[in-house]
Design an enzyme around this catalytic site. Structure first.
Site, short mmCIF file in Angstrom:
data_model
loop_
_atom_site.label_atom_id
_atom_site.label_comp_id
_atom_site.label_asym_id
_atom_site.label_seq_id
_atom_site.Cartn_x
_atom_site.Cartn_y
_atom_site.Cartn_z
N LYS A 35 0.83 -1.20 0.00
CA LYS A 35 0.00 0.00 0.00
C LYS A 35 0.87 1.26 0.00
CE LYS A 35 -4.32 -0.33 2.11
NZ LYS A 35 -5.26 -0.35 3.22
N CYS A 263 -19.23 -0.20 7.73
CA CYS A 263 -19.61 0.46 8.98
C CYS A 263 -20.93 -0.02 9.59
CB CYS A 263 -19.64 1.97 8.78
SG CYS A 263 -17.99 2.63 8.50
N1 LIG Z 1 -14.63 3.21 5.87
C1 LIG Z 1 -15.44 4.17 6.28
O1 LIG Z 1 -16.27 4.68 5.53
C2 LIG Z 1 -15.38 4.65 7.70
C3 LIG Z 1 -16.07 5.82 8.06
C4 LIG Z 1 -15.99 6.27 9.38
C5 LIG Z 1 -15.28 5.56 10.33
N2 LIG Z 1 -14.63 4.40 9.96
C6 LIG Z 1 -13.87 3.70 10.99
O2 LIG Z 1 -12.49 4.03 10.81
C7 LIG Z 1 -11.65 2.89 11.10
C8 LIG Z 1 -10.80 2.57 9.90
O3 LIG Z 1 -11.67 2.16 8.85
P1 LIG Z 1 -11.15 1.99 7.35
O4 LIG Z 1 -12.35 1.67 6.53
O5 LIG Z 1 -10.28 3.13 7.00
O6 LIG Z 1 -10.25 0.68 7.53
P2 LIG Z 1 -9.27 0.02 6.45
O7 LIG Z 1 -9.30 -1.42 6.74
O8 LIG Z 1 -9.58 0.52 5.10
O9 LIG Z 1 -7.83 0.61 6.84
C9 LIG Z 1 -7.13 0.30 7.99
C10 LIG Z 1 -5.65 0.37 7.69
O10 LIG Z 1 -4.92 0.24 8.90
C11 LIG Z 1 -3.74 -0.46 8.61
N3 LIG Z 1 -3.16 -0.97 9.85
C12 LIG Z 1 -3.67 -1.93 10.68
N4 LIG Z 1 -2.83 -2.09 11.74
C13 LIG Z 1 -1.81 -1.22 11.58
C14 LIG Z 1 -0.65 -0.91 12.34
N5 LIG Z 1 -0.38 -1.55 13.47
N6 LIG Z 1 0.20 0.04 11.88
C15 LIG Z 1 -0.06 0.67 10.72
N7 LIG Z 1 -1.14 0.44 9.96
C16 LIG Z 1 -2.00 -0.50 10.39
C17 LIG Z 1 -4.18 -1.54 7.63
O11 LIG Z 1 -3.10 -2.07 6.91
C18 LIG Z 1 -5.16 -0.74 6.76
O12 LIG Z 1 -4.50 -0.17 5.65
C19 LIG Z 1 -12.61 1.78 11.53
O13 LIG Z 1 -12.74 1.79 12.92
C20 LIG Z 1 -13.92 2.19 10.88
O14 LIG Z 1 -15.04 1.69 11.57
C21 LIG Z 1 -14.66 3.95 8.68
#
Ligand SMILES: NC(=O)c1ccc[n+]([C@@H]2O[C@H](COP(=O)([O-])OP(=O)(O)OC[C@H]3O[C@@H](n4cnc5c(N)ncnc54)[C@H](O)[C@@H]3O)[C@@H](O)[C@H]2O)c1
Length: 432
Positions: A35, A263
């Site tokens: 990524k 979500c």
């Molecule tokens: N997707 C949405 O529309 C949305 C909207 C609001 C809130 N959220 C919340 O935000 C949070 C993230 O959601 P998302 O959809 O962006 O998730 P995602 O899975 O798209 O991204 C998470 C990222 O974190 C990285 N990661 C995990 N552990 C890590 C570490 N130790 N060090 C560095 N990177 C690490 C993963 O490789 C991944 O790229 C969740 O709690 C979700 O509920 C998501």
């Protein structure tokens, strides 16, 4: 300000890029090397309208950096955002917080001067307390504050939602932190965003309560659509009639397939598990989850009825397989139930999605991805419109299908039934 986003997914990448666009120096960190390498070459790992250009501009302006070097990013930043995934634990409603706690543990090694640790991931009430405990094992209390700043952006509209939010919620038990966060968000507040401060636990719950309420609105109108189908009423009239009441509001009141995405399904379950922990029965949210699960089955039964129970060897085209338009996110998409159902009954299925081929369907026999929409529709017995991408809104079906007696099941009510009748197309939609 110097900021670090840990987790460069839908939330971390969009908000990090937007923070850079507001003039901050931003480090976007991810443990996923592929990524980060893509991003270093200005290739976005996700589909989000407008994001590629915004990344390019801010990388060129040297405000946006992508790295796997957590130590450097933490040491150089004043504010550290946690934006990692919080999925549901398999076989339960509980939230898997391992990614959040791993980040807390990792950053605690590198905190040598004062930092604000902002949790942007959606987490259960009192997770902030747990993050604090983990960091306290390595870092003095005076060197950090852990606060909550839930994110409300929607995939597909994420940049707009970030830049013009209705509200910015900051939860902290240390009032001094509010000022710093207000300063960071000042450009958005000036444009009209409401800055709302509350306790850390309060902010954690605002996010779950908001998502559960929106899921409830969708589920409610979906059930009303079922009633409309049995009474010959047009559900769209009900949406307009109800939604025009300012107390109700028209958004999230459009009938369609079961809600999906990264979500609503996980956050409604997450809220139930939080309520269980605090011995509270959230019966409405429980009903919403059940109703949404039933809807997936109900709509497959509707398809069987449309096809007079003859799905075997029928050519079926699905338009859109992600959970909604303008995203490539497949998490909890209703197509993950719909397509296996059709294949199991012997359907010959093609799908077209503007966000491309989906690895989730790699192993399915009798299923083909078609990059060109007209080719996907050619010769179909049934076309199912599953998401509402703009390119699905004005298809000349007779021209692309080139066959008599095909049927359309429009799960997003994109077309006018009267016009379809005039064109002598067998057309079915939701709640009308
Ligand atoms: N997707 C949405 O529309 C949305 C909207 C609001 C809130 N959220 C919340 O935000 C949070 C993230 O959601 P998302 O959809 O962006 O998730 P995602 O899975 O798209 O991204 C998470 C990222 O974190 C990285 N990661 C995990 N552990 C890590 C570490 N130790 N060090 C560095 N990177 C690490 C993963 O490789 C991944 O790229 C969740 O709690 C979700 O509920 C998501």
């Amino acid at each position: 300000m110097k900021i670090c986003m840990i987790g460069t997914g839908y939330v971390g990448l969009v908000s990090g890029t937007c923070f850079a666009d507001l003039g901050n120096k931003v480090f976007c960190v991810d443990k996923d090397k592929i990524k980060i390498n893509k991003l270093k070459n200005i290739i976005s790992p996700i589909y989000e309208p407008g994001l590629d250009d915004l990344i390019r501009n801010n990388v060129r302006a040297k405000r946006l950096n992508f790295t796997n070097d957590l130590e450097k990013a933490v040491k150089e930043s004043q504010i550290i955002f946690i934006c990692v995934g919080t999925p549901t634990k398999k076989g339960s409603n509980m939230v898997d917080l391992s990614q959040v706690f791993n980040v807390a543990k990792s950053i605690s090694k590198y905190i040598k001067n004062y930092k604000i640790i902002v949790n942007k991931s959606t987490v259960p009430v009192s997770t902030g307390d747990q993050i604090e405990k983990i960091i306290l094992k390595k870092v003095k209390r005076s060197l950090f504050d852990v606060i909550s700043n839930p994110e409300f952006l929607r995939e597909g509209d994420a940049i707009r939602d970030f830049k013009y939010p209705d509200r910015i919620v900051i939860g902290s038990d240390n009032k001094k932190v509010f000022k710093k966060m207000q300063l960071l968000y000042e450009p958005l507040i000036k444009k009209g965003a409401k800055f709302f401060s509350t306790s850390r636990k309060g902010a954690e719950l605002v996010k779950y309560a908001s998502n559960a309420f929106l899921a409830t609105k969708i589920t409610f109108i979906n059930e009303i659509a079922n009633l409309c189908e049995n009474t010959g009423i047009n559900v769209e009239d009900i949406s307009v009639g109800m939604g025009s009441d300012a107390r109700i509001g028209g958004r999230f009141l459009r009938a369609g397939p079961a809600y999906g995405g990264s979500c609503f399904p996980k956050d409604t379950k997450g809220l139930i598990s939080i309520a269980d922990k605090f011995k509270t029965n959230l019966s409405i949210v429980k009903s919403v989850i059940k109703s949404n699960q039933n809807r997936k089955v109900l709509l497959t039964k509707r398809i069987a009825k449309i096809m007079n129970n003859k799905i075997k060897n029928k050519k079926i085209t699905i338009l859109g397989v992600t959970f909604k338009a303008n995203t490539d996110d497949m998490r909890e998409s209703s197509s993950l139930v719909l397509i296996p159902y059709l294949l199991k009954r012997g359907g010959v299925v093609k799908y077209h999605d503007p966000s491309g081929f989906k690895k989730e369907f790699k192993k399915n026999k009798n299923l083909k991805f078609e990059r060109i929409l007209s080719k996907a529709c050619l010769g179909a017995d049934l076309i199912i419109i599953n998401t509402e991408w703009d390119e699905f809104k004005s298809i000349d079906f007779k021209k692309v299908v080139k066959k008599e007696n095909f049927k359309i099941y429009d799960m997003r009510n994109l077309y006018n039934p009267e016009e379809m009748r005039k064109k002598k197309i067998k057309y079915f939609s939701i709640g009308r």
